[in-house]
Enzyme design. Sequence first.
Site, PDB file in Angstrom:
ATOM      1  N   CYS A   1      -0.817  -3.926   4.105  1.00  0.00           N
ATOM      2  CA  CYS A   1      -1.510  -4.945   3.931  1.00  0.00           C
ATOM      3  C   CYS A   1      -0.624  -6.434   3.924  1.00  0.00           C
ATOM      4  O   CYS A   1      -0.893  -7.509   3.726  1.00  0.00           O
ATOM      5  CB  CYS A   1      -2.415  -5.066   2.719  1.00  0.00           C
ATOM      6  SG  CYS A   1      -1.368  -5.114   1.259  1.00  0.00           S
TER       7      CYS A   1
ATOM      8  N   SER B   1       0.890  -1.188  -0.051  1.00  0.00           N
ATOM      9  CA  SER B   1      -0.045  -0.248  -0.189  1.00  0.00           C
ATOM     10  C   SER B   1       0.760   1.146   0.021  1.00  0.00           C
ATOM     11  O   SER B   1       1.407   1.408  -1.222  1.00  0.00           O
ATOM     12  CB  SER B   1      -1.239  -0.064   1.003  1.00  0.00           C
ATOM     13  OG  SER B   1      -2.232  -0.962   0.674  1.00  0.00           O
TER      14      SER B   1
ATOM     15  N   HIS C   1       3.325  14.646   4.141  1.00  0.00           N
ATOM     16  CA  HIS C   1       2.936  16.128   3.863  1.00  0.00           C
ATOM     17  C   HIS C   1       3.771  16.944   4.967  1.00  0.00           C
ATOM     18  O   HIS C   1       3.238  16.831   6.356  1.00  0.00           O
ATOM     19  CB  HIS C   1       1.689  16.308   3.790  1.00  0.00           C
ATOM     20  CG  HIS C   1       0.866  15.318   2.886  1.00  0.00           C
ATOM     21  ND1 HIS C   1       1.143  15.253   1.494  1.00  0.00           N
ATOM     22  CD2 HIS C   1      -0.160  14.213   3.182  1.00  0.00           C
ATOM     23  CE1 HIS C   1       0.322  14.265   1.008  1.00  0.00           C
ATOM     24  NE2 HIS C   1      -0.271  13.750   2.065  1.00  0.00           N
TER      25      HIS C   1
END
Lengths: 130, 130
Positions: A97, A77, A82
Amino acid sequence: MKKTKRSLWARGKSKIQNSLGIHLIADFWFGKNIENPKELEKFLILAAKKSGNIPLKFSYHKFNPHGLTGVLLLAESHITFHSWPEFGYLAIDIFSCGKKAKPEKALAYLKKILKPKKIEVKIFKRGKLK
Amino acid sequence: MKKTKRSLWARGKSKIQNSLGIHLIADFWFGKNIENPKELEKFLILAAKKSGNIPLKFSYHKFNPHGLTGVLLLAESHITFHSWPEFGYLAIDIFSCGKKAKPEKALAYLKKILKPKKIEVKIFKRGKLK
């Protein structure tokens, strides 16, 4: 539809955690190295490897004069980041995952290396299976 | 540190929402077009634009024989997607910090176009300011 290693894994893992993935959402405040994309790339790749994830692609954008937005795509994934240096803020997401993946280990490594003075973390199951 | 448009905006917006960003986490089940990266790129760019976000970079990886992992980086953070066609599952995250950005509009558009039969959504504030 053909069963893959990933789906066979997910079926197996779902018996334990009842979901396809685990998502950690972390708000880091007043940490180090939140404005250097090359350093962050290195740290994120290490975080992924230390947590049993496989890094695929790193992509980012640097704002002028400061601030970053970016992602390390994983076979399991993603890790996104940010940064708002003017607020001392870095948003980190670790969505994993993998069968062997332990996203909490990636988070522990990033805490150790980025040294936030304050951190808020939420943990979710994604893709809950019946 | 120099104030930017983004930080001035965030200071202004924080008076209203008291956070730097809004993060929508959506689990889509049994929707359409979850395995076509070119279609998803088009839909995600449209979703971003319809919600007042600015698309920057699209990146993805396709697993063999199926499954996608990818991201549309935004000037206002990101939209990520991870598909497990064998489970009919698509994980969508929309993290947005723009002044004019309305991530719920991106989600509404993706629901309309991808037509999931079941959807679970969570909404969080990211980077809560004092």
